[in-house]
Write a protein that holds these residues in place. Structure first.
Motif, mmCIF file in Angstrom:
data_model
loop_
_atom_site.group_PDB
_atom_site.id
_atom_site.type_symbol
_atom_site.label_atom_id
_atom_site.label_comp_id
_atom_site.label_asym_id
_atom_site.label_seq_id
_atom_site.Cartn_x
_atom_site.Cartn_y
_atom_site.Cartn_z
ATOM 1 N N LEU A 155 1.040 -1.217 0.080
ATOM 2 C CA LEU A 155 0.519 -0.410 0.448
ATOM 3 C C LEU A 155 0.752 1.343 -0.188
ATOM 4 O O LEU A 155 0.205 2.336 -1.206
ATOM 5 C CB LEU A 155 -0.817 0.568 0.988
ATOM 6 C CG LEU A 155 -2.264 -0.739 0.894
ATOM 7 C CD1 LEU A 155 -2.891 -0.598 2.069
ATOM 8 C CD2 LEU A 155 -3.070 -0.621 -0.110
ATOM 9 N N VAL A 156 1.908 0.873 0.769
ATOM 10 C CA VAL A 156 2.877 2.397 1.032
ATOM 11 C C VAL A 156 3.595 2.738 -0.465
ATOM 12 O O VAL A 156 3.581 3.707 -0.700
ATOM 13 C CB VAL A 156 3.666 2.370 2.834
ATOM 14 C CG1 VAL A 156 4.705 4.109 2.198
ATOM 15 C CG2 VAL A 156 2.481 2.559 3.414
ATOM 16 N N SER A 157 4.220 1.457 -0.571
ATOM 17 C CA SER A 157 5.421 1.734 -1.375
ATOM 18 C C SER A 157 4.099 1.970 -3.443
ATOM 19 O O SER A 157 4.540 3.134 -3.681
ATOM 20 C CB SER A 157 5.561 0.495 -2.119
ATOM 21 O OG SER A 157 4.585 -0.813 -2.019
ATOM 22 N N PHE A 158 3.249 1.590 -3.437
ATOM 23 C CA PHE A 158 2.393 1.787 -4.489
ATOM 24 C C PHE A 158 1.664 3.734 -4.389
ATOM 25 O O PHE A 158 1.416 4.017 -5.285
ATOM 26 C CB PHE A 158 0.813 1.319 -4.104
ATOM 27 C CG PHE A 158 0.928 -0.586 -5.416
ATOM 28 C CD1 PHE A 158 2.692 -0.993 -5.330
ATOM 29 C CD2 PHE A 158 0.402 -0.993 -4.590
ATOM 30 C CE1 PHE A 158 2.565 -1.839 -6.491
ATOM 31 C CE2 PHE A 158 0.388 -2.355 -5.414
ATOM 32 C CZ PHE A 158 1.234 -3.034 -5.770
ATOM 33 N N ALA A 159 1.954 3.954 -3.166
ATOM 34 C CA ALA A 159 1.500 5.304 -2.857
ATOM 35 C C ALA A 159 2.658 6.608 -3.686
ATOM 36 O O ALA A 159 2.448 7.206 -3.995
ATOM 37 C CB ALA A 159 1.020 5.537 -2.316
ATOM 38 N N LYS A 160 4.322 5.977 -3.504
ATOM 39 C CA LYS A 160 5.161 6.116 -4.032
ATOM 40 C C LYS A 160 5.538 5.771 -5.390
ATOM 41 O O LYS A 160 6.133 6.765 -5.808
ATOM 42 C CB LYS A 160 6.120 5.815 -2.521
ATOM 43 C CG LYS A 160 6.039 6.133 -1.289
ATOM 44 C CD LYS A 160 7.350 6.143 -0.804
ATOM 45 C CE LYS A 160 6.913 6.062 0.951
ATOM 46 N NZ LYS A 160 7.854 6.419 2.309
ATOM 47 N N GLU A 161 5.062 5.266 -5.720
ATOM 48 C CA GLU A 161 5.475 4.437 -6.705
ATOM 49 C C GLU A 161 4.040 4.697 -8.105
ATOM 50 O O GLU A 161 4.965 5.166 -8.911
ATOM 51 C CB GLU A 161 5.928 3.032 -7.015
ATOM 52 C CG GLU A 161 7.085 2.405 -6.198
ATOM 53 C CD GLU A 161 6.981 0.533 -6.409
ATOM 54 O OE1 GLU A 161 8.183 0.717 -6.014
ATOM 55 O OE2 GLU A 161 6.102 0.371 -5.906
ATOM 56 N N GLY A 162 3.410 5.753 -7.555
ATOM 57 C CA GLY A 162 2.645 6.286 -8.632
ATOM 58 C C GLY A 162 1.709 5.675 -9.289
ATOM 59 O O GLY A 162 1.088 5.710 -10.116
ATOM 60 N N VAL A 163 1.059 4.258 -8.038
ATOM 61 C CA VAL A 163 0.442 3.539 -8.679
ATOM 62 C C VAL A 163 -1.711 4.212 -8.055
ATOM 63 O O VAL A 163 -2.105 3.973 -9.246
ATOM 64 C CB VAL A 163 0.883 2.541 -8.277
ATOM 65 C CG1 VAL A 163 -0.962 1.163 -8.455
ATOM 66 C CG2 VAL A 163 2.010 1.520 -8.607
ATOM 67 N N TRP A 189 -8.488 -1.467 -10.786
ATOM 68 C CA TRP A 189 -8.249 -0.516 -10.739
ATOM 69 C C TRP A 189 -7.341 -0.311 -10.771
ATOM 70 O O TRP A 189 -6.465 0.674 -10.968
ATOM 71 C CB TRP A 189 -9.242 -0.542 -9.257
ATOM 72 C CG TRP A 189 -9.096 1.432 -9.248
ATOM 73 C CD1 TRP A 189 -10.335 2.172 -10.103
ATOM 74 C CD2 TRP A 189 -8.503 1.705 -8.762
ATOM 75 N NE1 TRP A 189 -9.568 3.400 -8.984
ATOM 76 C CE2 TRP A 189 -9.472 3.461 -8.608
ATOM 77 C CE3 TRP A 189 -7.199 1.796 -8.531
ATOM 78 C CZ2 TRP A 189 -8.389 4.731 -8.478
ATOM 79 C CZ3 TRP A 189 -6.625 3.006 -6.812
ATOM 80 C CH2 TRP A 189 -7.446 4.158 -7.513
ATOM 81 N N LEU A 190 -6.050 -1.059 -9.789
ATOM 82 C CA LEU A 190 -4.548 -0.553 -9.696
ATOM 83 C C LEU A 190 -4.033 -0.554 -10.667
ATOM 84 O O LEU A 190 -2.996 -0.129 -11.252
ATOM 85 C CB LEU A 190 -3.798 -1.680 -9.257
ATOM 86 C CG LEU A 190 -3.995 -1.523 -7.510
ATOM 87 C CD1 LEU A 190 -4.231 -2.516 -6.258
ATOM 88 C CD2 LEU A 190 -4.403 -0.145 -6.559
#
Length: 654
Positions: free
Chosen positions: A126-134, A290-291
C-alpha cells in the motif's frame, strides 16, 4: 493537496470589441466582447481562448522560446534548479529514446501489481504503491489542521472517479455512457501497448469501471466538497482502521508516517463509512484491475509519444479540445508541471518589474483599507463580530508577483541523465516518490505560511488560502487587461483591483467566514450575524441557480463562494476606484467585462458547470454588474433594458 484552495477562475480576457453604450445596456459581456467573439478561434489543442487563456498562451510562447535556447545550448541556465529542469525537459523531448524504450520502464511495476494474490499481498504494498505512482483507493497526505493551522495533520480522501463528478453517474445522464466509451477505448489501446491481451484487457476494464461505479455511489459530489468545513472529520488512527475488514488501514497510515500521526482528518466520511461495502473479500479482482488501470494511465505520458497522445483522448473528450499538444509542447508542459515553481520563479524575475510589483502592492493595501472601512461601518454585523473581522483583515498576508523562497523540495529533483541510464519514466517515478515522502515528513513540521503552495508565478490566476489567511497574486495575472501601467486607474481597478478584492472577500465568504485570522476553523461570529449572513448568501444562490448556459444550468450552491467573493470584490474595487479624481465608471465596468471574455467548447462549458466552483464567465461579468447601482447610472440602464434588474432583486452582501 487534500483541502482545495479557493481560487479565482481560469477563464476570461481581452477583446477589441465594439463598446457601444446601447449594446452594454442590454448585455455588458456581449457589448464589450461581441465583435471579438464572432471571429475568435479556439486553438485545436485547447478547450478555450480569451484573456486568461491568451495570457497563458503568450507566456507559453515566451518560455518555450527561452527554454528552447537552453535546450540547444545557446544559453546556460543561471542556477542549479533551472539546470535540472532543462535536463528533465531534454529527457521529455527525446521522443526517439522514449519510443525505443516503449512500455518497458513501467513493466516491473505492472508485474508487481499482477503478482498480487489477495489483500494480504496488497497490504504489504500500500505505501510503496502510493509512492510509485500507482495511486491508492485510500489516498492520504499531510496538510494543515483546520483547527490548528500552525501544525500539519494527516488527511484521508476518497479516490478520484473516472467521470468528472458523482452527478454524472445518475440515471439518465446522457454524457456518461459516451465518456465511458471514450475512456474504455483509450485504456484498451494503452493496455495493449503495455502487453495485455485483448480479452484480459477487456476484463480489467470491466472490473475497473464496476468498482468506480461503487466509489461514485458513496462519494461526495463537487457541491458537497465545496463546503470546506464539512471536510473536517477527525478520527483516531484506531477509528480510521475500523473502516475496512480486509485491509488494516491503521497499519497503512502508521507505515506511511512511521507512527508519527496521531489522528486522521477524513474529508469524505460518506466514502469511508461504506468501504466494507466497496472493498470486500469477494472483489479483490476489481481492486487489482483498478490498480493496473491507474498505473498504466499515470505512466503513459512519460512513455512513448503515441502513448502520450492516446492518454489524452479522454481529457480531450471532456474538454472538447480537438488535438493533443504537439510533441515539443507536450514535453514542455510535462517538464513544467514537474518543476512549476522553478519555472515560475524564472518567469517572474525576468519579466515582472519591481515598479509594477510595488504599484500592485499599493492597490492591495488600498483594497484592504476599503474593506476595513466597510467592515467598520457595517450595519448588520454586531460589534464583536465586526472587531474580529477587522483583526482577520489586519492579519491577512498579501503575496504579489513571486515568493521570496522556493520550496526546498525542488533541490531534491536531481535528474539522472540518459547517459547514466536514466529514462523519463524512471526520473518521474523517483521524483514522485520524493514528493510523497516529503509530504509525509511534513507531519513533524510547523506550517510555513510564507510558502506558496498552490500556484506558481507563471500561472494566470490568484488565490486565497483560508487555512493560512493569505492572498497570492502571481506575476502572470498582473498584465493587461487585468493590470497595466498603460491602462487608466479605473480600468486597472475594474481588472486586477476587482481580482484583489475578490480574494480578500474570500476571507468573509460562506467558507472563509468560518476561519479566524490564523486560518483556524472556529465559530467567531455572533449567532444572529451568521443567520443574517446565511440569508444573504441564500439570495446569491437563488440569483444564479438555474441560469442556463451551453444547454446546462448553473448550480447556485456549487458556485456561491465565488459569487460572494465576486460581489464583494467588484463593489469594493468600485469604491476604491471612485476615490480617484479621474474615475470613469464606464472604463471600470468595461474592463470588468473584458477580463471575463472567453470562448470555449460546449463540452468544456458543460464540464465546468458540473464541477467548477466558479460561475460561467459571462454570468460573472453580467450578474455582478447588475447588482451594483453605479452600473445603471454609468450606462443609463432603465427598466426594459436587458441589463435591468429590479432594485429589490440586487444582491448586496459586503
Amino acid at each position: 493537496m487534500l483541502k482545495e484552495k479557493i481560487t479565482a477562475a481560469l477563464a476570461g480576457g481581452a477583446s477589441s470589441a465594439s463598446e457601444g453604450t446601447a449594446a452594454i445596456k442590454d448585455d455588458l459581456y456581449l457589448g464589450v466582447n461581441g465583435d471579438w467573439l464572432k471571429t475568435a478561434k479556439i486553438p485545436d489543442d485547447k478547450p478555450t481562448t480569451g484573456g486568461f487563456a491568451d495570457l497563458a498562451d503568450n507566456i507559453e510562447k515566451t518560455l518555450m522560446k527561452d527554454f528552447g535556447e537552453m535546450l540547444d545550448g545557446s544559453v546556460e541556465p543561471n542556477n542549479v534548479l533551472l539546470a535540472n529542469f532543462i535536463a528533465y525537459y531534454q529527457l521529455a523531448a527525446d521522443y526517439d529514446a522514449r519510443d525505443q524504450a516503449g512500455f518497458e520502464p513501467v513493466k516491473p511495476l505492472l508485474a508487481k501489481i499482477s503478482a498480487l494474490n489477495g489483500y494480504a499481498d496488497l497490504q504489504k504494498q500500500l505505501v510503496s504503491f502510493a509512492k510509485e505512482g500507482v495511486g491508492s483507493i485510500f489516498g492520504i497526505g499531510v496538510a494543515p489542521d483546520m483547527k490548528d493551522t500552525k501544525h500539519n495533520v494527516l488527511w484521508a480522501e476518497s479516490p478520484s472517479l473516472i467521470l468528472p463528478d458523482t452527478t454524472y453517474y445518475a440515471d439518465g445522464n446522457e454524457a456518461a455512457p459516451k465518456l465511458l466509451t471514450v475512456f474504455r477505448s483509450m485504456m484498451m489501446k494503452l493496455l495493449a501497448q503495455a502487453g495485455f491481451e485483448e480479452a484480459e484487457a477487456t476484463t480489467i476494464l470491466d472490473q475497473t469501471i464496476a468498482l468506480d461505479a461503487k466509489f461514485a455511489a458513496h462519494e461526495k459530489s463537487s457541491e458537497e466538497m465545496a463546503d470546506y468545513p464539512k471536510q473536517y472529520n477527525p478520527q483516531t488512527i484506531a477509528e480510521f482502521g475500523t473502516h475496512s475488514t480486509v485491509l488494516d488501514l491503521a497499519a497503512y497510515v502508521n507505515d506511511a508516517l512511521a507512527g508519527r500521526a496521531n489522528k486522521v482528518i477524513v474529508s469524505d466520511p460518506k466514502f469511508y463509512d461504506a468501504v466494507n461495502e466497496i472493498v470486500t473479500a469477494d472483489n479483490f479482482a476489481e481492486v487489482k484491475s483498478w490498480l493496473i488501470v491507474s498505473a498504466v494511465r499515470n505512466a503513459a505520458s512519460t512513455l512513448t509519444d503515441d502513448a502520450r497522445v492516446i492518454s489524452g483522448e479522454y481529457s480531450r473528450a471532456l474538454s472538447g479540445s480537438k488535438a493533443a499538444f504537439n510533441p515539443q509542447k507536450g514535453a514542455f508542459y510535462l517538464a513544467y508541471h514537474q518543476f512549476r515553481m522553478v519555472v515560475g520563479d524564472y518567469y517572474a524575475r525576468k519579466y515582472f518589474g519591481a515598479k509594477a510589483k510595488a504599484d500592485v502592492m499599493k492597490m492591495v493595501h488600498r483594497m484592504i483599507n476599503v474593506y476595513k472601512q466597510r467592515l467598520t461601518n457595517n450595519d448588520w454585523l454586531s460589534e464583536s463580530t465586526r472587531k474580529q473581522a477587522v483583526v482577520k483583515l489586519d492579519t491577512l498576508i498579501p503575496n504579489v508577483g513571486y515568493p521570496d523562497k522556493i520550496n526546498p523540495l525542488y533541490a531534491q529533483y536531481v535528474v539522472k541523465s540518459a547517459a547514466d541510464g536514466g529514462t523519463l519514466f524512471e526520473n518521474a517515478a523517483r521524483f514522485h516518490a520524493i514528493a510523497v515522502q516529503n509530504n509525509f515528513d511534513e507531519i513533524d513540521h510547523e506550517v510555513d505560511r510564507t510558502m506558496w503552495q498552490d500556484m506558481d508565478p507563471a500561472m494566470v490566476n490568484a488565490y486565497y488560502d483560508p487555512s493560512s489567511n493569505i492572498i497570492v497574486f502571481p506575476a502572470a495575472i498582473l498584465q493587461a487587461p487585468f493590470y497595466s501601467l498603460k491602462q487608466t486607474a479605473s480600468e486597472n481597478f475594474g481588472g486586477i483591483g476587482a481580482v484583489i478584492a475578490h480574494e480578500i472577500s474570500h476571507a468573509f465568504d460562506n467558507n472563509g467566514a468560518q476561519f479566524d485570522e490564523y486560518g483556524n476553523m472556529h465559530d467567531w461570529w455572533e449567532e444572529k450575524d451568521l443567520a443574517h449572513f446565511k440569508e444573504l448568501t441564500q439570495a446569491m444562490i437563488d440569483e444564479f441557480d438555474g441560469l442556463e448556459l451551453a444547454g446546462s444550468k448553473v448550480n447556485g450552491k456549487l458556485v456561491v463562494s465565488e459569487n460572494v467573493a465576486d460581489q464583494g470584490g467588484l463593489s469594493c474595487a468600485l469604491e476604491a476606484a471612485k476615490e480617484d479624481a479621474d474615475f470613469s465608471a464606464q472604463e471600470f465596468f468595461k474592463n470588468w467585462g473584458k477580463v471575463w471574455c472567453m470562448k470555449a467548447s460546449v463540452e468544456y462549458q458543460q464540464l465546468l458547470l458540473s464541477i467548477d466552483v466558479h460561475a460561467p464567465a459571462k454570468l460573472r461579468a453580467n450578474v455582478q454588474a447588475q447588482n451594483l447601482d453605479d452600473f445603471y447610472t454609468a450606462f443609463d440602464v432603465k427598466e426594459g433594458d436587458g441589463m435591468w434588474l429590479a432594485p429589490e432583486k440586487r444582491v448586496h452582501i459586503w
